[in-house]
Design an enzyme around this catalytic site. Structure first.
Site, PDB file in Angstrom:
ATOM      1  N   GLU A 159      14.398   6.469  39.456  1.00 14.07           N
ATOM      2  CA  GLU A 159      14.727   4.781  39.733  1.00 14.07           C
ATOM      3  C   GLU A 159      16.042   5.314  39.893  1.00 14.07           C
ATOM      4  OE1 GLU A 159      13.652   2.276  36.710  1.00 14.07           O
ATOM      5  OE2 GLU A 159      11.268   2.838  37.165  1.00 14.07           O
TER       6      GLU A 159
ATOM      7  N   ASP B 177      24.248   1.302  36.618  1.00 13.97           N
ATOM      8  CA  ASP B 177      25.772   1.499  35.746  1.00 13.97           C
ATOM      9  C   ASP B 177      26.106   0.078  35.737  1.00 13.97           C
ATOM     10  OD1 ASP B 177      27.403   2.756  34.045  1.00 13.97           O
ATOM     11  OD2 ASP B 177      28.911   3.030  35.845  1.00 13.97           O
TER      12      ASP B 177
ATOM     13  N   TYR C  56      13.679  -1.940  34.589  1.00 18.02           N
ATOM     14  CA  TYR C  56      13.090  -1.525  34.837  1.00 18.02           C
ATOM     15  C   TYR C  56      12.627  -0.326  34.139  1.00 18.02           C
ATOM     16  CZ  TYR C  56      17.288   0.004  31.195  1.00 18.02           C
ATOM     17  OH  TYR C  56      17.765  -0.355  30.226  1.00 18.02           O
TER      18      TYR C  56
ATOM     19  N   LYS D 197      22.093  12.756  35.728  1.00 20.36           N
ATOM     20  CA  LYS D 197      23.513  12.460  36.574  1.00 20.36           C
ATOM     21  C   LYS D 197      24.433  12.825  37.974  1.00 20.36           C
ATOM     22  CE  LYS D 197      25.811   9.636  33.933  1.00 20.36           C
ATOM     23  NZ  LYS D 197      26.196  10.102  31.997  1.00 20.36           N
TER      24      LYS D 197
ATOM     25  N   CYS E 199      63.089   7.967  22.803  1.00 20.33           N
ATOM     26  CA  CYS E 199      61.781   7.008  22.448  1.00 20.33           C
ATOM     27  C   CYS E 199      61.144   6.239  23.368  1.00 20.33           C
ATOM     28  CB  CYS E 199      61.203   7.189  21.229  1.00 20.33           C
ATOM     29  SG  CYS E 199      59.414   5.883  21.249  1.00 20.33           S
TER      30      CYS E 199
ATOM     31  N   CYS F 149      61.399   3.101  21.457  1.00 22.61           N
ATOM     32  CA  CYS F 149      62.396   2.898  20.182  1.00 22.61           C
ATOM     33  C   CYS F 149      63.867   3.411  19.936  1.00 22.61           C
ATOM     34  CB  CYS F 149      61.657   2.834  18.374  1.00 22.61           C
ATOM     35  SG  CYS F 149      61.819   4.724  18.544  1.00 22.61           S
TER      36      CYS F 149
ATOM     37  N   CYS G  36      59.024   3.234  14.015  1.00 22.36           N
ATOM     38  CA  CYS G  36      58.581   2.511  16.211  1.00 22.36           C
ATOM     39  C   CYS G  36      57.455   1.706  15.810  1.00 22.36           C
ATOM     40  CB  CYS G  36      58.253   4.068  16.696  1.00 22.36           C
ATOM     41  SG  CYS G  36      57.903   3.501  18.703  1.00 22.36           S
TER      42      CYS G  36
HETATM   43  S1  IVH Z   1      14.908   3.629  30.635  1.00 17.23           S
HETATM   44  C1  IVH Z   1      13.148   4.644  26.665  1.00 17.23           C
HETATM   45  N1  IVH Z   1      16.305   3.101  33.384  1.00 17.23           N
HETATM   46  O1  IVH Z   1      20.505   3.563  30.757  1.00 17.23           O
HETATM   47  C2  IVH Z   1      13.967   4.779  28.580  1.00 17.23           C
HETATM   48  N2  IVH Z   1      17.408   3.321  32.162  1.00 17.23           N
HETATM   49  O2  IVH Z   1      21.183   6.171  28.760  1.00 17.23           O
HETATM   50  C3  IVH Z   1      15.584   4.012  28.139  1.00 17.23           C
HETATM   51  N3  IVH Z   1      19.898   2.458  32.769  1.00 17.23           N
HETATM   52  O3  IVH Z   1      20.802   2.146  28.236  1.00 17.23           O
HETATM   53  C4  IVH Z   1      16.053   3.481  29.309  1.00 17.23           C
HETATM   54  N4  IVH Z   1      19.497   2.572  34.973  1.00 17.23           N
HETATM   55  O4  IVH Z   1      20.802   0.858  30.569  1.00 17.23           O
HETATM   56  C5  IVH Z   1      15.954   3.636  32.203  1.00 17.23           C
HETATM   57  N5  IVH Z   1      16.485   2.753  35.840  1.00 17.23           N
HETATM   58  C6  IVH Z   1      16.743   2.906  34.416  1.00 17.23           C
HETATM   59  C7  IVH Z   1      18.055   2.419  34.272  1.00 17.23           C
HETATM   60  C8  IVH Z   1      19.116   2.352  32.131  1.00 17.23           C
HETATM   61  C9  IVH Z   1      19.928   2.215  33.719  1.00 17.23           C
HETATM   62  C10 IVH Z   1      20.325   2.448  31.736  1.00 17.23           C
HETATM   63  C11 IVH Z   1      20.099   1.805  30.364  1.00 17.23           C
HETATM   64  C12 IVH Z   1      19.800   2.915  29.041  1.00 17.23           C
HETATM   65  C13 IVH Z   1      20.560   3.671  29.701  1.00 17.23           C
HETATM   66  C14 IVH Z   1      20.130   4.791  29.173  1.00 17.23           C
END
Ligand code: IVH
Length: 673
Positions: free
Chosen positions: A113, A117, A225, A313, A407, A410, A432
Site C-alpha cells: 500500500e 504522509d 488501511y 521508504k 550577534c 543583541c 541575549c
Molecule cells: S499500517 C501495524 N498502512 O505509518 C501497522 N500505516 O509508521 C501500522 N501509514 O502510524 C500501520 N500509510 O500513520 C499502515 N498504508 C498504511 C499507512 C500507514 C501511512 C502511517 C501510519 C502509521 C505510520 C507507521
C-alpha cells in the site's frame, strides 16, 4: 409531527449520504452541486424545526459542533503501532527471509500500500454508527477528536451495510491533498497568517482545532488501511479486509496490490515510486504487509511495531533552486546558524523556502554563495538540506557570505569555538533575547515541562513585553497581564495559567532535560534521573560519579558539572524551586538494581491477550525480574487480565489485587524499555 415530514427527512438523509459518498469517495457524482446544496438546505430547515429528526449520522452534522474547552484522552483498545523501515531491496529481502524463517511458510503473499504522509487516526463504529475518533497519540492513548472527524466528508458517519458489526475500529490516515494544501496556504498568506510547512502539518493542525467549524473548512480527506478491535467480522486477509472496508463506504487507496512473492513486491515499489509525482497527495514510501492474517497473528508484534509489516521508504526528493540570501539565527545556547533563504521551490509536493547551512565551515567547504543555484533535498521529517551548489550556473555575481562578528540580535561579541571537527560561532551574552526565547521555549516544550498553550509565539511576546526574563518568571506570570496582551483573551490567559500551575510538579527527568544543558538530551536526562533522587543531588555530582552511569559519556558528564559549577545556574534553579516548582522522582531505585515497576513483583496471567501470547508476556515479565505464578493468592501483586478472564479475575477482585488490562500492561511495559 406530520409523518410525511419524518419520511422526507429520512429520505433526504439517505439520499444526501449516498450522493456525498459518490462525490467524495467514489469520485463519481450523479447530481450537480447546486442540487446537492438545495437538498441539504431543505434537510437543515427540517432538522432545525424538528431537532428530534436530527440523527447523529445526518449529513447536516458535517458542519461542525460547538467548540470544546479541551480534548479528552482515550485509550486505544489495541495499541496503534508504528512500522520498522526498510531503505533498500536488501532490507526487504531480509524482512521476507525473517518471515519465512519464523513461520516456516514456503511462499508468502504480501499486500502493498502507498505509505500516506498524514496523521493516523482510529474511528470507532458501534453497531454501524461512528461514535468516536481518536488520534494515534503515543500509540496507547490519544485525543478524542470525534467532532472534527465528522466534518470530513469522506468519512462515513454510518456504515453502508445491513448487517452492522457490534464493533468496528477502523484505522487510517488523514491527509490533505496537494492542491488543497496550496490553496489553504494561499488563503493564509493573503490573511497574513502563518503558513503550514507541508500537507501533513496542515492536516495535524486542522485536526487539533477545538472548534470543529474551523476543521470543517479544511480540505481534509482519509484513506483507511487497517482495523483495531472488531466484533462480528470474519477477517482473514489484509486485501480482503480492505475490500470489506470499501464496501462499508470507506475510501481505500486505489494503488493497493497483492503480490504473490517478494520479487513482485520490489517491482511494485519501483512502479509506485514512478507514480509518486502524479499522485494528488503525498506519500513517503510503500507499506508491505503479510496478507494472511493467520500468519500475521503467528508472527505477532514487537513492542512498537508488528513483525508482519515494514515501510519501504522512498529516497529523499531533490530539486534545484536559487539561494536569495543567507541569514543568521541565534539558538538556545547562543550558537549562530546560517540559514539559506531560497527562491521557493516545490520539492516532492512541498514548497521549501529555507534550508539550514549548519555552520560557517560547511559554507566554506561547499563554497556556497548568495545567488548560487543549489541542489536541495528533503527526506521525510528532516529539514531541507543544501547538498551542493551547481557551479555551471554561476554568473560571477554571486556574493561570498561573511559571518557577522557581532550577534545579529543583541550586538554582543561572537566567540569562535572548536567543536568536533569544525567550528561554531556563539553569542557570548547569556541574556541575549534570542537565546532567552529559545531557552524558554525549550524549557516549556512537550518533552520538558510541557506547558500547554505556551508556544513559541507566546514566549516571544512575553519576552518582548519584559514579562519573562528568566525561567522562574514563568511561575509568577499574572493572568490579567497576559489577558491584556495582543491576540490574547481572558479564556486563553486562564488556560495558560492553569497549564503553568499544572507544570509545577515535574519529574526529575523532565526537569534535567528542560534546563537545556549541552550534550544532555532526553536520554541522558533519563539515565541520570534513574540513578539519583533529587535535583540537589544531581547538582552536586562530580564528573567521575556521572561517568559511572552506564550510557553517560565524558562530554555529558563534563557539561552537567560545568553547568552546575556556575553560581548563576545554581541560583537560577533555586529561584525556580522557590517559585513553587516541585521536582519529583517518578520511580525510586529498587534494591535489585533494576528499576522497572514490574521488577520483583508477582504476576498471574489470565484471559486472552491480543498483542502477544501469554508465554511471550511471561517471558518479558521474567526478563524484568518479575515472577509469574499460576494461582491468585494474597501474595500476588498484579493480575494481567486479558479478554474473557474468568475465576482468577473474580478472585483477584475479592483480594483487592491490582488488575491490569492489556493496554495498561503494555503502557507500563513499554514505558521502561
Ligand atoms: S499500517 C501495524 N498502512 O505509518 C501497522 N500505516 O509508521 C501500522 N501509514 O502510524 C500501520 N500509510 O500513520 C499502515 N498504508 C498504511 C499507512 C500507514 C501511512 C502511517 C501510519 C502509521 C505510520 C507507521
Amino acid at each position: 409531527m406530520d409523518k410525511r415530514i419524518r419520511a422526507e427527512a429520512r429520505s433526504l438523509q439517505k439520499e444526501l449520504t449516498e450522493h456525498s459518498h459518490r462525490y467524495h469517495v467514489l469520485d463519481d457524482p450523479v447530481i450537480s452541486d447546486v442540487e446537492y446544496d438545495r437538498m441539504l438546505a431543505r434537510l437543515m430547515e427540517i432538522e432545525e424545526r424538528f431537532p428530534e429528526l436530527s440523527t447523529p449520522d445526518s449529513p447536516t452534522k458535517r458542519v461542525g459542533a460547538p467548540p470544546l474547552d479541551a480534548f479528552e484522552q482515550a485509550r486505544h483498545s489495541l495499541p496503534m503501532l508504528s512500522l520498522d523501515n526498510a531503505f533498500n531491496d536488501g532490507d526487504v529481502r531480509a524482512f521476507h527471509a525473517r518471515i519465512v524463517k519464523l513461520t516456516g511458510a514456503d511462499t508468502v503473499a504480501y499486500t502493498v500500500e502507498p505509505k500516506l504522509d498524514g496523521v493516523a487516526v482510529e474511528l470507532v463504529y458501534e453497531y454501524g454508527l461512528l461514535v468516536r475518533a481518536v488520534t494515534r497519540g503515543d500509540g496507547v492513548t490519544g485525543e478524542v477528536i470525534t467532532e472534527n472527524i465528522r466534518t470530513i466528508r469522506s468519512v462515513p458517519l454510518k456504515l453502508k451495510t445491513a448487517l452492522t458489526p457490534p464493533l468496528l475500529e477502523v484505522r487510517g490516515e488523514i491527509i490533505i491533498k496537494k492542491d488543497g494544501f496550496e490553496k489553504l496556504n494561499r488563503v493564509r498568506m493573503e490573511a497574513g497568517e502563518k503558513l503550514f510547512a507541508n500537507p501533513r502539518n496542515a492536516a495535524a493542525g486542522s485536526l487539533r482545532q477545538l472548534d470543529s467549524k474551523i476543521t470543517a473548512q479544511r480540505p481534509l480527506d482519509i484513506f483507511v488501511y487497517g482495523v483495531g478491535r472488531t466484533d462480528g467480522l470474519e477477517l482473514t486477509g489484509q486485501a480482503r479486509m480492505l475490500d470489506q472496508l470499501k464496501e462499508f463506504g470507506f475510501p481505500v487507496n486505489p494503488h493497493i496490490r497483492t503480490c504473490p512473492d517478494v520479487s513482485q513486491v520490489i517491482d511494485a515499489y519501483r512502479e509506485l515510486d514512478r507514480l509518486r509525482g502524479t499522485l494528488s497527495y503525498e506519500i513517503d514510501g510503500m507499506v508491505i504487509k503479510v496478507d494472511d492474517m493467520g500468519l500475521q497473528q503467528q508472527l505477532g508484534e514487537k513492542i512498537k511495531s508488528p513483525r508482519w509489516a515494514v515501510a519501504y521508504k522512498f529516497p529523499a526528493v531533490r530539486e534545484t533552486t536559487v539561494i536569495n540570501d543567507i541569514i543568521v539565527q541565534v539558538g538556545r545556547t547562543g550558537t549562530l546558524t546560517p540559514v539559506a533563504i531560497l527562491e521557493p521551490v516545490n520539492v516532492g509536493g512541498v514548497t521549501v523556502s529555507r534550508a539550514t547551512l549548519h555552520n560557517e565551515d560547511e559554507i566554506r567547504r561547499k563554497d556556497i554563495r548568495i545567488g548560487d543555484t543549489a541542489l536541495i533535498i528533503r527526506s521525510g521529517d528532516v529539514i531541507p538540506k543544501v547538498v551542493k551548489i551547481i557551479p555551471e550556473s554561476r554568473t560571477g555575481d554571486e556574493k561570498v557570505f561573511i559571518m557577522p562578528d557581532k550577534c545579529p540580535v543583541c550586538g554582543s561579541d561572537i566567540q569562535r569555538i572548536r567543536q568536533d571537527r569544525s567550528h561554531i560561532n556563539k553569542c557570548v551574552n547569556v541574556s541575549c533575547q534570542a537565546q532567552l526565547k529559545e531557552r524558554i521555549s525549550h524549557f516549556v516544550s512537550k518533552k520538558a515541562l510541557d506547558i500547554d498553550g505556551m508556544g513559541k509565539k507566546i514566549v516571544i511576546q512575553l519576552v518582548d513585553e519584559g514579562m519573562l526574563r528568566s525561567y522562574a518568571d514563568i511561575f509568577v506570570l499574572q493572568e490579567d497581564r497576559i489577558a491584556a496582551l495582543d491576540r490574547m483573551a481572558e479564556k486563553s490567559a486562564a488556560n495558560l495559567i492553569a497549564a503553568v500551575n499544572a507544570s509545577k510538579t515535574v519529574s526529575l527527568r523532565r526537569f534535567i532535560y528542560a534546563l537545556g544543558i549541552d550534550h544532555t538530551g532526553e536520554n541522558a536526562a533519563k539515565l541520570i534521573s534513574d540513578q539519583f533522587t533529587t535535583i540537589e543531588e544531581v547538582m552536586s555530582l562530580t564528573p567521575e560519579k556521572l561517568e559511572q552511569i552506564h550510557g553517560i559519556g565524558p562530554e555529558t558528564a563534563f557539561a552537567v558539572c560545568l553547568f552546575f559549577s556556575n553560581p548563576e545556574n545554581v541560583e537560577m534553579v533555586q529561584k525556580i524551586l522557590d517559585a513553587g516548582v516541585n521536582v519529583i522522582n517518578e520511580k525510586p531505585v529498587s534494591d535489585s538494581g533494576t528499576d522497572h515497576p514490574f521488577s520483583g513483583k508477582r504476576f498471574v496471567l489470565t484471559g486472552t491477550l491480543h498483542t502477544m501470547t501469554r508465554s511471550r508476556a511471561k517471558q518479558q515479565l521474567e526478563s524484568l525480574g518479575a515472577k509469574v505464578t499460576s494461582a491468585v493468592s494474597a501474595k500476588t501483586d498484579f493480575l494481567l487480565a486479558g479478554e474473557k478472564a474468568g475465576s482468577k479475575l473474580e478472585k483477584a477482585r475479592q483480594l483487592g489485587i491490582d488488575i491490569l488490562d492489556e493496554t495498561q500492561f503494555l503502557t507500563i511495559l513499554k514505558r521502561e524499555i
